[in-house]
Design a protein around this motif. Structure first.
Motif, PDB file in Angstrom:
ATOM      1  N   SER A   3     -10.520 -15.708  11.558  1.00 26.81           N
ATOM      2  CA  SER A   3     -10.083 -14.315  11.599  1.00 26.81           C
ATOM      3  C   SER A   3      -8.731 -14.142  10.909  1.00 26.81           C
ATOM      4  N   VAL A   4      -7.813 -15.068  11.162  1.00 27.55           N
ATOM      5  CA  VAL A   4      -6.495 -14.996  10.518  1.00 27.55           C
ATOM      6  C   VAL A   4      -6.626 -15.155   9.000  1.00 27.55           C
ATOM      7  N   ILE A   5      -7.476 -16.082   8.571  1.00 25.97           N
ATOM      8  CA  ILE A   5      -7.680 -16.299   7.129  1.00 25.97           C
ATOM      9  C   ILE A   5      -8.248 -15.039   6.467  1.00 25.97           C
ATOM     10  N   ILE A   6      -9.200 -14.390   7.142  1.00 27.13           N
ATOM     11  CA  ILE A   6      -9.793 -13.164   6.591  1.00 27.13           C
ATOM     12  C   ILE A   6      -8.728 -12.074   6.466  1.00 27.13           C
ATOM     13  N   GLY A   7      -7.854 -11.953   7.480  1.00 28.17           N
ATOM     14  CA  GLY A   7      -6.791 -10.958   7.422  1.00 28.17           C
ATOM     15  C   GLY A   7      -5.853 -11.191   6.248  1.00 28.17           C
ATOM     16  N   VAL A   8      -5.467 -12.458   6.064  1.00 31.70           N
ATOM     17  CA  VAL A   8      -4.587 -12.793   4.935  1.00 31.70           C
ATOM     18  C   VAL A   8      -5.309 -12.536   3.609  1.00 31.70           C
ATOM     19  N   PHE A   9      -6.606 -12.863   3.571  1.00 34.78           N
ATOM     20  CA  PHE A   9      -7.386 -12.654   2.342  1.00 34.78           C
ATOM     21  C   PHE A   9      -7.465 -11.166   1.987  1.00 34.78           C
ATOM     22  N   ILE A  10      -7.635 -10.301   3.002  1.00 31.98           N
ATOM     23  CA  ILE A  10      -7.711  -8.857   2.752  1.00 31.98           C
ATOM     24  C   ILE A  10      -6.402  -8.348   2.143  1.00 31.98           C
ATOM     25  N   ILE A  11      -5.283  -8.805   2.700  1.00 31.05           N
ATOM     26  CA  ILE A  11      -3.981  -8.378   2.172  1.00 31.05           C
ATOM     27  C   ILE A  11      -3.797  -8.889   0.737  1.00 31.05           C
ATOM     28  N   ALA A  12      -4.170 -10.159   0.492  1.00 35.27           N
ATOM     29  CA  ALA A  12      -4.035 -10.732  -0.847  1.00 35.27           C
ATOM     30  C   ALA A  12      -4.926 -10.005  -1.848  1.00 35.27           C
ATOM     31  N   LEU A  13      -6.180  -9.678  -1.405  1.00 36.40           N
ATOM     32  CA  LEU A  13      -7.103  -8.966  -2.295  1.00 36.40           C
ATOM     33  C   LEU A  13      -6.584  -7.571  -2.617  1.00 36.40           C
ATOM     34  N   ALA A  14      -6.031  -6.895  -1.585  1.00 35.32           N
ATOM     35  CA  ALA A  14      -5.479  -5.555  -1.817  1.00 35.32           C
ATOM     36  C   ALA A  14      -4.308  -5.606  -2.781  1.00 35.32           C
ATOM     37  N   ARG A  60      -3.923  -7.849  -5.150  1.00 34.96           N
ATOM     38  CA  ARG A  60      -4.434  -8.158  -6.499  1.00 34.96           C
ATOM     39  C   ARG A  60      -5.046  -6.915  -7.140  1.00 34.96           C
ATOM     40  N   LEU A  61      -5.710  -6.114  -6.311  1.00 33.68           N
ATOM     41  CA  LEU A  61      -6.320  -4.882  -6.815  1.00 33.68           C
ATOM     42  C   LEU A  61      -5.325  -3.739  -6.868  1.00 33.68           C
ATOM     43  N   LYS A  62      -4.089  -4.001  -6.448  1.00 34.72           N
ATOM     44  CA  LYS A  62      -3.008  -3.007  -6.472  1.00 34.72           C
ATOM     45  C   LYS A  62      -3.386  -1.742  -5.695  1.00 34.72           C
ATOM     46  N   ILE A  63      -4.010  -1.958  -4.541  1.00 36.44           N
ATOM     47  CA  ILE A  63      -4.431  -0.825  -3.711  1.00 36.44           C
ATOM     48  C   ILE A  63      -3.237  -0.100  -3.126  1.00 36.44           C
ATOM     49  N   PHE A  64      -2.186  -0.858  -2.731  1.00 36.52           N
ATOM     50  CA  PHE A  64      -1.027  -0.209  -2.117  1.00 36.52           C
ATOM     51  C   PHE A  64       0.120  -0.001  -3.123  1.00 36.52           C
ATOM     52  N   TYR A  65      -0.215   0.017  -4.411  1.00 39.21           N
ATOM     53  CA  TYR A  65       0.786   0.343  -5.430  1.00 39.21           C
ATOM     54  C   TYR A  65       0.743   1.858  -5.712  1.00 39.21           C
ATOM     55  N   TYR A  97       5.248   1.808  -0.225  1.00 37.70           N
ATOM     56  CA  TYR A  97       5.444   1.194   1.095  1.00 37.70           C
ATOM     57  C   TYR A  97       4.672   1.913   2.189  1.00 37.70           C
ATOM     58  N   LEU A  98       4.398   3.173   2.030  1.00 32.74           N
ATOM     59  CA  LEU A  98       3.590   3.873   3.024  1.00 32.74           C
ATOM     60  C   LEU A  98       2.172   3.322   3.032  1.00 32.74           C
ATOM     61  N   LYS A  99       1.575   3.145   1.830  1.00 34.83           N
ATOM     62  CA  LYS A  99       0.237   2.563   1.756  1.00 34.83           C
ATOM     63  C   LYS A  99       0.237   1.124   2.283  1.00 34.83           C
ATOM     64  N   PHE A 100       1.299   0.399   1.938  1.00 40.62           N
ATOM     65  CA  PHE A 100       1.380  -0.997   2.409  1.00 40.62           C
ATOM     66  C   PHE A 100       1.473  -1.065   3.933  1.00 40.62           C
TER      67      PHE A 100
END
Length: 466
Positions: free
Chosen positions: A248-259, A261-266, A275-278
């Motif tokens: 579960s922890v690995i999946i959480g870290v992976f989601i943040i890393a994927l976001a 990389r995809l610049k979702i919170f940029y 920072y609001l999106k982040f």
């Protein structure tokens, strides 16, 4: 007075509530809270809804009444139980405790699962003559003794006859067990005179050898402690819980890393972090992780398993284990009379052998046998009940059916039959026992009918004719 059993994390308690008087304010309670006394159940006072209750720690122990449903007492067991109880009662004098406040009945005596030593419940204000309680307790042992063990039969009836004498003391009971009180005096006298004895063999040659009686008391000699290997019941989470937590922890870290990389919170230009999106993303991930963790680390996910346990005991010689020739020389009471054995054997055969028919009386008839039919028939097999009481547990000894599953306790539950009625009793198991979805209180008999659904932890059966 009300009695109930509770489990809190890794601890089991016997709870006494609605007690008459004010025992919680007595000196005895304060003494027992401050001082742990071997053989007396540790206790604590808790106030719930302005009602004071006494919590007795019973972790790692089983109710004597439940264990003795299947175990017949041998000579050594009777002797050890009686001597241990007397030692515990006599130790109460050292702490100025009233011995009449011990609850010396089988409903309140517990046995340590590993050492089988008895633990007594002390209730200030109970105030019932301890000698009368001891007499009633020995009567209880008479029903549980193994009548094929001639020594046990003689011992328990000698103890019973002593209890019927007016003005008896616990020393008289100890004398019956030891057979001759003079042995102790001889040991003390030998210690004072010398640490060696001179022995003349059949050829009139003088040889000096160390006396094993004296050796017991030579405390300055180096000792090698004996190692006893056994098992104990441990309540914990399974490896599956830890693996899923890490995943579960690995999946959480992976989601943040994927976001990232995809610049979702940029920002919309992709050059700077919004920072609001982040912050919103972090909150969503944390909430998801919290939900998963609450499910994985719920108490219901805990299991019981058997783990190795090593104990070390003092191997110094007890005078109970003296050689046969020493017994004859020092203590005539230990010398068994052959005629008494023959008389005891006659008594066993003529008077007590008929009680063996009780087993036949409680055994299931071939035309009307009962059992537990599993709901999940692919994973579990049918359990045929051959006699009552019928014990189910994870242990191997003293159970009628061993259900080797992690969620099952060593002694989980038992099924009783009285006349034509059946009852299910939970033996203070970790994950509980259920009838038709309702959880049973520990050690409380619950009526059981043909067709009822029984659940031992999460393993379900149907009580039926088979």
């Amino acid at each position: 007075m009300e009695v109930e059993f509770k489990r809190e994390l890794h601890h089991n308690y016997m709870v006494l509530s609605h007690i008459e008087g004010e025992p919680c304010e007595s000196y005895s309670i304060k003494m027992l809270k401050a001082q742990a006394i071997d053989g007396i159940l540790p206790l604590d006072i808790r106030v719930i809804n302005n009602q004071k209750s006494l919590y007795y720690e019973i972790s790692g122990k089983q109710l004597m009444l439940s264990l003795f449903d299947k175990v017949e007492l041998s000579y050594s067991k009777v002797k050890d139980i009686i001597l241990s109880i007397i030692d515990t009662i006599e130790s109460a004098y050292e702490y100025l405790l009233s011995v009449d406040d011990f609850m010396l009945t089988e409903e309140y005596i517990f046995l340590d699962i590993d050492s089988a030593s008895p633990w007594l419940c002390y209730l200030p204000g109970y105030n019932i003559d301890i000698k009368e309680q001891m007499g009633a307790f020995i009567e209880f042992l008479m029903d549980k003794v193994d009548y094929k063990d001639k020594e046990a039969v003689l011992l328990v009836y000698q103890l019973y006859s002593v209890c019927k004498e007016e003005g008896y003391t616990f020393e008289h009971l100890q004398e019956v067990v030891y057979k001759d009180k003079m042995l102790t005096k001889n040991i003390d006298k030998a210690i004072k005179e010398s640490t060696f004895q001179v022995k003349v063999d059949n050829y009139s040659e003088m040889s000096v050898e160390e006396d094993p009686i004296i050796k017991k008391n030579m405390m300055d000699l180096p000792l090698m402690m004996e190692k006893l290997e056994g098992e104990e019941e441990l309540v914990c989470y399974s490896y599956k819980t830890y693996i899923l937590t890490a995943l579960s922890v690995i999946i959480g870290v992976f989601i943040i890393a994927l976001a990232s990389r995809l610049k979702i919170f940029y920002n919309q230009y992709g050059g700077r972090i919004d920072y609001l999106k982040f912050f919103i993303l972090i909150v969503i991930v944390v909430c998801g992780e919290t939900y998963v963790m609450r499910y994985l680390w719920d108490k219901k996910m805990m299991i019981t398993k058997m783990v190795p346990k090593n104990q070390y005991i003092d191997p110094r010689i007890s005078y109970e284990l003296l050689p046969a020739d020493k017994k004859e020389e020092e203590n005539q009471g230990y010398k068994r009379n052959i005629e008494k054995f023959k008389e005891a054997e006659k008594v066993v055969k003529e008077e007590y052998n008929p009680t063996c028919l009780v087993d036949d009386f409680y055994s299931c008839d071939e035309n009307q046998s009962f059992g537990l039919v599993p709901i999940d028939s692919e994973e579990y097999s049918r359990i045929k009940i051959k006699e009552f009481p019928f014990f189910v547990g994870k242990g191997i000894d003293n159970v009628d059916y061993s259900l080797e599953k992690e969620v099952i306790s060593r002694y989980h539950a038992k099924i009783l039959k009285e006349e034509e009625k059946f009852f299910l009793v939970d033996l203070n198991s970790t994950n509980g026992s259920f009838i038709n979805g309702e959880k049973l209180l520990a050690y409380k008999r619950c009526p059981l009918h043909v067709g009822d659904e029984i659940a031992l932890a999460n393993i379900r059966f149907r009580f039926a004719h088979i």
